[in-house]
Design a protein around this motif. Structure first.
Motif, PDB file in Angstrom:
ATOM      1  N   ALA A 202      -9.828   0.941  -0.826  1.00  0.00           N
ATOM      2  CA  ALA A 202      -8.823   0.557   0.165  1.00  0.00           C
ATOM      3  C   ALA A 202      -8.532  -0.936   0.092  1.00  0.00           C
ATOM      4  N   LEU A 203      -9.576  -1.742  -0.031  1.00  0.00           N
ATOM      5  CA  LEU A 203      -9.364  -3.188  -0.118  1.00  0.00           C
ATOM      6  C   LEU A 203      -8.660  -3.555  -1.423  1.00  0.00           C
ATOM      7  N   GLY A 204      -9.060  -2.900  -2.510  1.00  0.00           N
ATOM      8  CA  GLY A 204      -8.387  -3.152  -3.785  1.00  0.00           C
ATOM      9  C   GLY A 204      -6.911  -2.822  -3.716  1.00  0.00           C
ATOM     10  N   ALA A 205      -6.579  -1.720  -3.051  1.00  0.00           N
ATOM     11  CA  ALA A 205      -5.179  -1.338  -2.882  1.00  0.00           C
ATOM     12  C   ALA A 205      -4.438  -2.346  -2.018  1.00  0.00           C
ATOM     13  N   LEU A 206      -5.076  -2.778  -0.943  1.00  0.00           N
ATOM     14  CA  LEU A 206      -4.449  -3.710  -0.013  1.00  0.00           C
ATOM     15  C   LEU A 206      -4.051  -5.013  -0.693  1.00  0.00           C
ATOM     16  N   VAL A 207      -4.954  -5.577  -1.498  1.00  0.00           N
ATOM     17  CA  VAL A 207      -4.653  -6.884  -2.104  1.00  0.00           C
ATOM     18  C   VAL A 207      -3.751  -6.753  -3.324  1.00  0.00           C
ATOM     19  N   SER A 208      -3.758  -5.581  -3.968  1.00  0.00           N
ATOM     20  CA  SER A 208      -2.983  -5.440  -5.201  1.00  0.00           C
ATOM     21  C   SER A 208      -1.482  -5.487  -4.954  1.00  0.00           C
ATOM     22  N   VAL A 209      -1.037  -4.989  -3.796  1.00  0.00           N
ATOM     23  CA  VAL A 209       0.401  -4.900  -3.533  1.00  0.00           C
ATOM     24  C   VAL A 209       1.028  -6.277  -3.292  1.00  0.00           C
ATOM     25  N   PRO A 210       0.521  -7.095  -2.347  1.00  0.00           N
ATOM     26  CA  PRO A 210       1.132  -8.427  -2.174  1.00  0.00           C
ATOM     27  C   PRO A 210       0.978  -9.316  -3.395  1.00  0.00           C
ATOM     28  N   LEU A 211      -0.106  -9.151  -4.167  1.00  0.00           N
ATOM     29  CA  LEU A 211      -0.250  -9.965  -5.374  1.00  0.00           C
ATOM     30  C   LEU A 211       0.754  -9.530  -6.441  1.00  0.00           C
ATOM     31  N   SER A 212       1.092  -8.254  -6.478  1.00  0.00           N
ATOM     32  CA  SER A 212       2.153  -7.810  -7.366  1.00  0.00           C
ATOM     33  C   SER A 212       3.489  -8.393  -6.928  1.00  0.00           C
ATOM     34  N   ALA A 213       3.711  -8.451  -5.599  1.00  0.00           N
ATOM     35  CA  ALA A 213       4.928  -9.072  -5.076  1.00  0.00           C
ATOM     36  C   ALA A 213       4.966 -10.561  -5.399  1.00  0.00           C
ATOM     37  N   LEU A 214       3.795 -11.199  -5.356  1.00  0.00           N
ATOM     38  CA  LEU A 214       3.721 -12.622  -5.704  1.00  0.00           C
ATOM     39  C   LEU A 214       4.029 -12.824  -7.182  1.00  0.00           C
TER      40      LEU A 214
ATOM     41  N   LEU B 228      -0.912  -2.345   3.468  1.00  0.00           N
ATOM     42  CA  LEU B 228      -1.696  -1.637   4.480  1.00  0.00           C
ATOM     43  C   LEU B 228      -1.504  -0.127   4.348  1.00  0.00           C
ATOM     44  N   GLY B 229      -0.255   0.293   4.141  1.00  0.00           N
ATOM     45  CA  GLY B 229      -0.007   1.712   3.909  1.00  0.00           C
ATOM     46  C   GLY B 229      -0.664   2.192   2.633  1.00  0.00           C
ATOM     47  N   GLU B 230      -0.607   1.379   1.597  1.00  0.00           N
ATOM     48  CA  GLU B 230      -1.256   1.711   0.330  1.00  0.00           C
ATOM     49  C   GLU B 230      -2.763   1.886   0.515  1.00  0.00           C
ATOM     50  N   ALA B 231      -3.360   1.013   1.325  1.00  0.00           N
ATOM     51  CA  ALA B 231      -4.800   1.095   1.569  1.00  0.00           C
ATOM     52  C   ALA B 231      -5.164   2.385   2.283  1.00  0.00           C
ATOM     53  N   VAL B 232      -4.353   2.783   3.263  1.00  0.00           N
ATOM     54  CA  VAL B 232      -4.621   4.023   4.005  1.00  0.00           C
ATOM     55  C   VAL B 232      -4.529   5.231   3.077  1.00  0.00           C
ATOM     56  N   ILE B 233      -3.486   5.284   2.260  1.00  0.00           N
ATOM     57  CA  ILE B 233      -3.314   6.416   1.335  1.00  0.00           C
ATOM     58  C   ILE B 233      -4.452   6.451   0.322  1.00  0.00           C
ATOM     59  N   THR B 234      -4.789   5.303  -0.233  1.00  0.00           N
ATOM     60  CA  THR B 234      -5.867   5.226  -1.226  1.00  0.00           C
ATOM     61  C   THR B 234      -7.193   5.669  -0.630  1.00  0.00           C
ATOM     62  N   ALA B 235      -7.498   5.202   0.581  1.00  0.00           N
ATOM     63  CA  ALA B 235      -8.746   5.589   1.230  1.00  0.00           C
ATOM     64  C   ALA B 235      -8.778   7.090   1.502  1.00  0.00           C
ATOM     65  N   ALA B 236      -7.652   7.651   1.927  1.00  0.00           N
ATOM     66  CA  ALA B 236      -7.602   9.084   2.224  1.00  0.00           C
ATOM     67  C   ALA B 236      -7.836   9.917   0.967  1.00  0.00           C
ATOM     68  N   VAL B 237      -7.186   9.534  -0.133  1.00  0.00           N
ATOM     69  CA  VAL B 237      -7.348  10.295  -1.375  1.00  0.00           C
ATOM     70  C   VAL B 237      -8.781  10.160  -1.906  1.00  0.00           C
ATOM     71  N   LEU B 238      -9.304   8.939  -1.927  1.00  0.00           N
ATOM     72  CA  LEU B 238     -10.661   8.745  -2.427  1.00  0.00           C
ATOM     73  C   LEU B 238     -11.679   9.466  -1.549  1.00  0.00           C
ATOM     74  N   SER B 239     -11.469   9.462  -0.232  1.00  0.00           N
ATOM     75  CA  SER B 239     -12.386  10.165   0.668  1.00  0.00           C
ATOM     76  C   SER B 239     -12.429  11.653   0.341  1.00  0.00           C
ATOM     77  N   ALA B 240     -11.244  12.231   0.105  1.00  0.00           N
ATOM     78  CA  ALA B 240     -11.181  13.662  -0.197  1.00  0.00           C
ATOM     79  C   ALA B 240     -11.874  13.982  -1.512  1.00  0.00           C
ATOM     80  N   VAL B 241     -11.638  13.167  -2.529  1.00  0.00           N
ATOM     81  CA  VAL B 241     -12.236  13.447  -3.836  1.00  0.00           C
ATOM     82  C   VAL B 241     -13.736  13.176  -3.817  1.00  0.00           C
ATOM     83  N   VAL B 242     -14.150  12.086  -3.197  1.00  0.00           N
ATOM     84  CA  VAL B 242     -15.573  11.747  -3.141  1.00  0.00           C
ATOM     85  C   VAL B 242     -16.350  12.806  -2.366  1.00  0.00           C
TER      86      VAL B 242
END
Length: 346
Positions: free
Chosen positions: A144-156, A188-202
């Motif tokens: 989730a944290l990786g997803a959160l920071v990856s999006v604004p840094l891509s925008a940067l 933030l939305g990316e982090a929520v989606i990523t956490a949800a998918v990883l939670s289900a698979v894990v």
């Protein structure tokens, strides 16, 4: 955050095209080890799932929306090298079949969404896993944290490219503030989606999560005298064939692409919104495949918009799975050929 044709000048587009080609070439060579661990079928499924979820724009506020980029999620599931191939596959299918992102901007989109998000997301995940408890569940907050920071840094990164070769001159400070600000919300939305998918698979098949396999879990043992010692614990291993789990994943992917996507927000995404506000959206040009039968995620000739959108999503999933599998197998073949050549030399 798909960049259309016309936003960047030719030298910048060529440069990002070379960066993207180099990244894909290196990834084809390096991904074989990851693919041996996860299997080519999982790579194809992750590509299709990212494609499907990217069809679902979620509202961010003030008349704008965002969608999953997916680089951090892909890196966590199949590893960073394979993730670059996964994201490149998604962007290739979107650009060629659905006119989503310009063809001359394909290298730019792969660089921003298929390289920056994967690299930033993966290293953020690894860094977080170094400080969290060495257990399988730690992958979820790390992802989730990786997803959160990856999006604004891509925008940067987009802002940096625009400063070099943007088609319309605009104040760099305003562009940076707008792009990063809006994409923090998208993150933030990316982090929520990523956490949800990883939670289900894990929760169901942790052995299918690449990031979990590289944890070094430890057990603390206490002897009769109270002395404590630490030993390595076993990593998650497959307890049953992956076919059923992959089948469920395919079904979920079709559901997202064919049904959930019909309820996506119609508001412009973060890049489109910022472009309209700052005035550089006027530089956008239609893609060379704008007249494609699947352009704008609809099937031409079908009058019902919902049926057209659902069918386009299903077609996109099928094509993405096929292309993703082909690229994963190509990586494996390149690795096998290189190994055979090395054996002959030896």
């Amino acid at each position: 955050m798909h960049v259309p044709d016309g936003f960047f000048d030719a030298p910048t587009s060529v440069a990002t095209g070379l960066i993207a080609a180099g990244a894909v070439g290196v990834s084809l060579q390096r991904a074989s080890r990851e693919i041996r661990e996860t299997g080519p079928a999982l790579a194809g499924l992750v590509a299709a799932f990212v494609f499907a979820v990217q069809m679902v724009n979620f509202p961010v506020g003030a008349g704008t929306s965002g969608h999953l980029l997916g680089g951090a999620l892909a890196a966590a599931l199949v590893g960073p090298w394979t993730a670059v191939l996964v994201m490149s596959t998604v962007l290739l299918v979107q650009g060629l079949l659905f006119a989503d992102g310009g063809l001359t901007a394909l290298g730019t989109n792969i660089t921003l969404m298929g390289l920056v998000t994967v690299v930033v997301g993966y290293f953020a995940i690894r860094a977080v896993l170094q400080v969290l408890p060495k257990r399988v569940g730690s992958v979820v907050p790390a992802g989730a944290l990786g997803a959160l920071v990856s999006v604004p840094l891509s925008a940067l990164a987009f802002t940096g490219l625009y400063a070099i070769g943007g088609a319309v001159e605009i104040p760099l400070g305003k562009l940076t503030t707008a792009m990063v600000g809006w994409h923090v919300l998208v993150g933030l939305g990316e982090a929520v989606i990523t956490a949800a998918v990883l939670s289900a698979v894990v929760a169901t098949r942790p052995d299918l999560v690449y990031a979990v396999r590289h944890l070094q879990p430890e057990l603390v043992l206490v002897d009769a005298d109270g002395n404590r010692s630490t030993v390595a614990a076993d990593r998650p291993v497959a307890t049953r064939p992956a076919g059923r789990s992959l089948g469920i994943g395919v079904a979920v992917t079709f559901l997202v692409a064919g049904v959930v996507s019909l309820f996506a927000s119609a508001h412009p995404d973060g890049l489109e919104f910022v472009g309209a506000k700052l005035g550089f959206d006027s530089a956008a040009r239609d893609s060379a495949v704008a007249s494609s039968p699947l352009a704008d995620y609809g099937v031409s000739g079908i009058g019902n918009a919902q049926v057209s959108g659902a069918l386009a999503g299903i077609i996109g999933v099928l094509v993405t799975i096929a292309v993703g599998l082909a690229i994963a197998k190509l990586s494996s073949l390149r690795s096998a050929r290189s190994t055979a050549d090395a054996d002959k030399v030896a």
